[in-house]
Design a protein around this motif. Structure first.
Motif, mmCIF file in Angstrom:
data_model
loop_
_atom_site.group_PDB
_atom_site.id
_atom_site.type_symbol
_atom_site.label_atom_id
_atom_site.label_comp_id
_atom_site.label_asym_id
_atom_site.label_seq_id
_atom_site.Cartn_x
_atom_site.Cartn_y
_atom_site.Cartn_z
ATOM 1 N N SER A 401 6.686 6.983 -18.949
ATOM 2 C CA SER A 401 5.297 6.565 -18.754
ATOM 3 C C SER A 401 5.172 5.631 -17.559
ATOM 4 O O SER A 401 4.178 5.680 -16.815
ATOM 5 N N LEU A 402 6.184 4.781 -17.368
ATOM 6 C CA LEU A 402 6.174 3.892 -16.204
ATOM 7 C C LEU A 402 6.240 4.704 -14.916
ATOM 8 O O LEU A 402 5.548 4.390 -13.938
ATOM 9 N N CYS A 403 7.073 5.755 -14.909
ATOM 10 C CA CYS A 403 7.142 6.637 -13.727
ATOM 11 C C CYS A 403 5.757 7.207 -13.425
ATOM 12 O O CYS A 403 5.321 7.237 -12.260
ATOM 13 N N ASN A 404 5.074 7.679 -14.447
ATOM 14 C CA ASN A 404 3.736 8.243 -14.258
ATOM 15 C C ASN A 404 2.761 7.199 -13.728
ATOM 16 O O ASN A 404 1.927 7.487 -12.863
ATOM 17 N N LYS A 405 2.865 5.977 -14.265
ATOM 18 C CA LYS A 405 1.960 4.912 -13.821
ATOM 19 C C LYS A 405 2.188 4.583 -12.349
ATOM 20 O O LYS A 405 1.229 4.416 -11.582
ATOM 21 N N ILE A 406 3.446 4.499 -11.934
ATOM 22 C CA ILE A 406 3.756 4.204 -10.532
ATOM 23 C C ILE A 406 3.205 5.303 -9.629
ATOM 24 O O ILE A 406 2.633 5.032 -8.558
ATOM 25 N N TRP A 407 3.356 6.550 -10.076
ATOM 26 C CA TRP A 407 2.826 7.672 -9.297
ATOM 27 C C TRP A 407 1.299 7.579 -9.190
ATOM 28 O O TRP A 407 0.731 7.799 -8.109
ATOM 29 N N GLN A 408 0.632 7.223 -10.279
ATOM 30 C CA GLN A 408 -0.818 7.125 -10.278
ATOM 31 C C GLN A 408 -1.308 5.966 -9.417
ATOM 32 O O GLN A 408 -2.376 6.061 -8.795
ATOM 33 N N ILE A 409 -0.564 4.873 -9.380
ATOM 34 C CA ILE A 409 -0.922 3.752 -8.497
ATOM 35 C C ILE A 409 -0.939 4.225 -7.052
ATOM 36 O O ILE A 409 -1.879 3.957 -6.290
ATOM 37 N N PHE A 410 0.123 4.947 -6.678
ATOM 38 C CA PHE A 410 0.190 5.444 -5.298
ATOM 39 C C PHE A 410 -0.960 6.412 -5.020
ATOM 40 O O PHE A 410 -1.607 6.344 -3.969
ATOM 41 N N LYS A 411 -1.229 7.324 -5.958
ATOM 42 C CA LYS A 411 -2.295 8.300 -5.759
ATOM 43 C C LYS A 411 -3.653 7.615 -5.627
ATOM 44 O O LYS A 411 -4.510 8.063 -4.851
ATOM 45 N N PHE A 412 -3.847 6.530 -6.384
ATOM 46 C CA PHE A 412 -5.113 5.799 -6.298
ATOM 47 C C PHE A 412 -5.340 5.296 -4.874
ATOM 48 O O PHE A 412 -6.414 5.508 -4.289
ATOM 49 N N TYR A 413 -4.336 4.619 -4.313
ATOM 50 C CA TYR A 413 -4.505 4.074 -2.965
ATOM 51 C C TYR A 413 -4.525 5.184 -1.917
ATOM 52 O O TYR A 413 -5.220 5.080 -0.901
ATOM 53 N N GLN A 414 -3.778 6.249 -2.147
ATOM 54 C CA GLN A 414 -3.741 7.356 -1.192
ATOM 55 C C GLN A 414 -5.132 7.963 -0.997
ATOM 56 O O GLN A 414 -5.484 8.413 0.102
ATOM 57 N N ASN A 415 -5.924 7.957 -2.064
ATOM 58 C CA ASN A 415 -7.278 8.512 -1.971
ATOM 59 C C ASN A 415 -8.173 7.707 -1.029
ATOM 60 O O ASN A 415 -9.193 8.222 -0.547
ATOM 61 N N TYR A 416 -7.781 6.454 -0.767
ATOM 62 C CA TYR A 416 -8.582 5.602 0.118
ATOM 63 C C TYR A 416 -8.013 5.538 1.538
ATOM 64 O O TYR A 416 -8.626 4.912 2.407
ATOM 65 N N PHE A 417 -6.841 6.141 1.772
ATOM 66 C CA PHE A 417 -6.267 6.126 3.121
ATOM 67 C C PHE A 417 -7.131 6.987 4.054
ATOM 68 O O PHE A 417 -7.315 8.185 3.802
ATOM 69 N N PRO A 418 -7.660 6.412 5.148
ATOM 70 C CA PRO A 418 -8.380 7.246 6.129
ATOM 71 C C PRO A 418 -7.403 8.190 6.835
ATOM 72 O O PRO A 418 -6.190 8.001 6.792
ATOM 73 N N ASN A 419 -7.924 9.207 7.473
ATOM 74 C CA ASN A 419 -7.070 10.124 8.223
ATOM 75 C C ASN A 419 -6.302 9.371 9.298
ATOM 76 O O ASN A 419 -6.879 8.601 10.078
ATOM 77 N N GLY A 420 -5.012 9.595 9.360
ATOM 78 C CA GLY A 420 -4.173 8.941 10.365
ATOM 79 C C GLY A 420 -3.932 7.469 10.111
ATOM 80 O O GLY A 420 -3.480 6.745 11.004
ATOM 81 N N PHE A 421 -4.192 6.990 8.889
ATOM 82 C CA PHE A 421 -4.049 5.565 8.589
ATOM 83 C C PHE A 421 -2.588 5.124 8.637
ATOM 84 O O PHE A 421 -1.703 5.774 8.083
ATOM 85 N N ILE A 422 -2.342 4.033 9.352
ATOM 86 C CA ILE A 422 -1.038 3.372 9.375
ATOM 87 C C ILE A 422 -1.278 1.908 9.030
ATOM 88 O O ILE A 422 -2.119 1.240 9.656
#
Length: 722
Positions: A401-422
């Motif tokens: 479940s912790l693995c899933n939570k870590i993956w979901q945290i990343f996916k949450f922020y990834q949805n807000y990354f603009p194109n070409g964001f560094i």
């Protein structure tokens, strides 16, 4: 009986004292058997006279050595009798027992038969009875090597984790140093003993002796020098080396020893060896002894001893069917698959039904697929420095479940990354919000914790901290507090928030990597970082120096106070069933020393966390009877909460239900407190008394909250519903 060479009695047994020193005639061979006195004899058991068979009993052998008795081997390697005369030679052992009884009866020597319990060694593979047998063996004198191993520990050349094993190490090696190590085995596989029997036609005293040499060619040369001629034959001993001896050579033999080469010089000695306590002296001690003897150095600097693994409180054993296969955790396994794997094992079919029933009880739904990362981190989460660890499948599921939570945290922020964001470099605290400073301080604290506990192998402490960091600090708190900024903030505010989140994920994944290498590598490759390493495996581990600029004890203390304030408000709302409403409910008033206390920005996070309609700072409410004083963080702060509108808006039926629930809670809290206070405290001391007092304090606090809630409902409804 056929191999008996003496009869023993207790020296204080008056029944036989007059016979000690005399001899008896063996009923089958006719040889004279001495009657000896030895204190090992239990005179209350049976006749008080014990026959000794030194060649087929370890206890009898020790007595025989003490009294200089003969050893007569009556068992051949195929289990049939030998050296017993024509009647018995070649006969199977159990047939011979019946024959012995028959002959004794015919001779008039039979005095009866009595059953008594005894320990009988049974082969774990064939379930056959094991018969001890005296055989020639090769032994290694360990006295000096054992002292060298003790000295290595005392000189800190080797370190034990946990440290208390150093005392056990010294005690055991001191007690056993004079016992030679039997290094020969009669097996079909293994390293051949490098010893060759010398067979010569001459009458030399060396005939039948052994020549020991690394190779057959060297043995011939050595034998030729010994005899002065080459008219002889060498036959290699058929025994093989003890597996523990062969494996004890591994640390240096695998690196090309005895030839000095770059691999040996680079990788020997190694840093650490880990092992279960059950083979500490079978293997670890012998590696140290042989390493010191043959190379001058112990093969490793640290010895990490982990606990024995238990399943449902019992040691894992194939015969019990309770072994948890790591692959079953990684890939998942149904109950049917578990039982099918047992059917192909060597477990006794008579025991199979009971094992199947136990498996069905323990793994009724099988074992869910958890993956290797969850398996690894779950195992590291146990405190392995105790005597045993009780492995539970639920722990692996928890870390999945912790693995899933870590993956979901990343996916949450990834949805807000603009194109070409560094992500921008966050190397200073300027222009950062309070929540950003707080999470960076948490990361800095995590680096300190890793630096402190990794060298001590306190992996359970690190895994717990990582789990809390990802699941609570990063996910439940920081991510939730970041949502308003990511959803409604300016472009600059969003860019800073995302850069901070990426920096936190970068650091957190690196700390996680030793425990979850696959997940951390996958997410690391996706992080929008400038100039990142090609792999997290070769990226530098976060250092305390690098993160020291983000250490902020004051901010951490402010957030802890804020959490306490928010928690008290949420608990108060929960008593009325208003915490998880779809809309925000309630107004909080916080009055306190803002300039010297919690920053205003931090206080306003409570509005989001406690799902309040509004938060008023340093402002008193218009109606005093509409608020409840939570009495938290006194005397510096006054926290008032107004839920009056939500309570008054409820129907009469809803109010009655709420009031009934609160009264029921109040009564149960009073009863529980009374029962706890009536306990006899005279028998409590130390930790028990402290635990009791702590429980009483918590119950009083909960009772006060319940009373406050009842009183508040009365005030805001003017008592109409009570």
């Amino acid at each position: 009986m056929l191999g008996d060479t003496a009869i023993a009695v207790h020296p204080d047994d008056v029944r036989y004292q007059h016979l000690v020193g005399s001899q008896a005639t063996h009923p089958f061979s006719g040889r004279m058997v001495p009657i000896i006195a030895d204190e090992f004899v239990d005179r209350e058991k049976g006749t008080g006279a014990v026959k000794l068979t030194p060649a087929h009993s370890s206890v009898d052998y020790q007595i025989a050595v003490k009294h200089n008795l003969r050893h007569i081997n009556i068992l051949s390697d195929d289990g049939t009798l030998c050296n017993c005369g024509e009647v018995f030679d070649g006969m199977k052992r159990f047939d011979a027992r019946e024959k012995v009884a028959q002959i004794l009866q015919k001779k008039g020597l039979w005095r009866g038969q009595t059953s008594h319990p005894m320990s009988v060694p049974i082969c774990s593979r064939s379930s056959d009875i094991i018969e001890p047998k005296l055989k020639e063996q090769w032994f290694l004198d360990c006295s000096d090597m054992a002292m060298d191993a003790i000295q290595a520990a005392e000189d800190s050349d080797i370190e034990f984790i946990p440290s208390y094993y150093s005392k056990l190490w010294k005690h055991f090696l001191t007690q056993t140093r004079e016992i030679p190590w039997c290094i020969s085995r009669q097996l079909w596989w293994g390293h051949n003993i490098p010893a060759y029997k010398l067979l010569s036609d001459s009458n030399s005293k060396l005939n039948g002796q052994y020549v020991v040499a690394p190779t057959f060619t060297e043995a011939i040369t050595k034998a030729t020098e010994m005899l002065g001629h080459n008219k002889f034959k060498l036959v290699q001993d058929e025994d093989v080396l003890d597996t523990w001896f062969s494996s004890s050579l591994l640390p240096f033999a695998s690196l090309g020893w005895p030839v000095q080469n770059p691999n040996l010089m680079t990788f020997y000695p190694t840093t650490m060896v880990e092992s279960g306590s059950d083979i500490l002296f079978f293997w670890i001690a012998r590696m140290v002894m042989l390493g010191k003897k043959l190379t001058g150095n112990p093969p490793f600097r640290q010895i990490l001893i982990h606990s024995l693994l238990l399943s449902h409180g019992e040691k894992m054993s194939k015969s019990k069917g309770n072994v948890i296969d790591p692959m079953s955790i990684i890939q998942g396994c149904s109950l049917e698959e578990l039982q099918k794997s047992l059917e192909s094992s060597n477990i006794d079919r008579k025991e199979m039904a009971a094992i199947f029933a136990e498996q069905k009880k323990q793994f009724s739904s099988g074992i869910p697929e958890c993956g290797s990362d969850a398996l690894r981190m779950a195992l590291c989460s146990y405190d392995f420095k105790g005597a045993s660890i009780n492995i539970e499948v639920e722990t692996f599921v928890e870390y999945r479940s912790l693995c899933n939570k870590i993956w979901q945290i990343f996916k949450f922020y990834q949805n807000y990354f603009p194109n070409g964001f560094i992500a921008s470099n966050i190397d200073q605290v300027n222009n950062l919000s309070a929540k950003d400073c707080w999470i960076l301080d948490k990361c800095a604290h995590l680096t300190e914790l890793c630096a402190q506990h990794f060298p001590k192998a306190n992996l359970d402490v690190i895994t717990y901290s990582l789990k809390r960091h990802w699941a609570v600090d990063f996910s439940t708190i920081y991510l939730e507090y970041s949502k308003p900024t990511l959803q409604h903030g300016t472009a600059q505010e969003k860019e800073i928030a995302l850069s901070v989140a990426v920096k936190v994920m970068d650091m957190s994944l690196k700390c996680l990597s030793p425990f979850m290498p696959y997940l951390s590598e996958e997410l690391y490759q996706r992080l929008p970082l400038p100039n990142k390493a090609p792999s997290i495996c070769v990226a530098s581990f976060p250092s305390t120096h690098e993160w020291s600029i983000f250490r902020n004890h004051t901010m951490n203390d402010d957030f802890e106070k804020m959490f306490k304030l928010s928690s008290s408000i949420k608990n108060f709302k929960a008593q009325f069933g208003l915490l998880h409403q779809s809309k925000r409910v309630g107004t909080a008033y916080i009055i306190g020393p803002l300039r010297q206390g919690i920053p205003l920005e931090v206080l306003h996070l409570i509005e989001h966390d406690a799902r309040l309609t509004s938060l008023q700072v340093d402002k008193m409410p218009d109606e005093s009877n509409s608020v409840c004083n939570l009495e938290v963080l006194q005397p510096n702060y006054t926290v008032l909460v107004d839920l009056s509108d939500s309570i008054r808006s409820q129907s009469e039926e809803e109010l009655e239900k709420m009031s009934g629930k609160l009264h029921k809670l109040l009564v149960s809290q009073r009863q529980l407190l009374d029962e706890t206070l009536r306990l006899d405290q005279t028998s409590l001391d130390g930790a028990d008394l402290q635990s009791h007092n702590s429980k009483v304090a918590d119950l009083k606090k909960e009772l006060t909250t319940a009373e406050k809630c009842v009183e508040y409902v009365i005030n805001v409804t003017n008592g109409s519903n009570l």
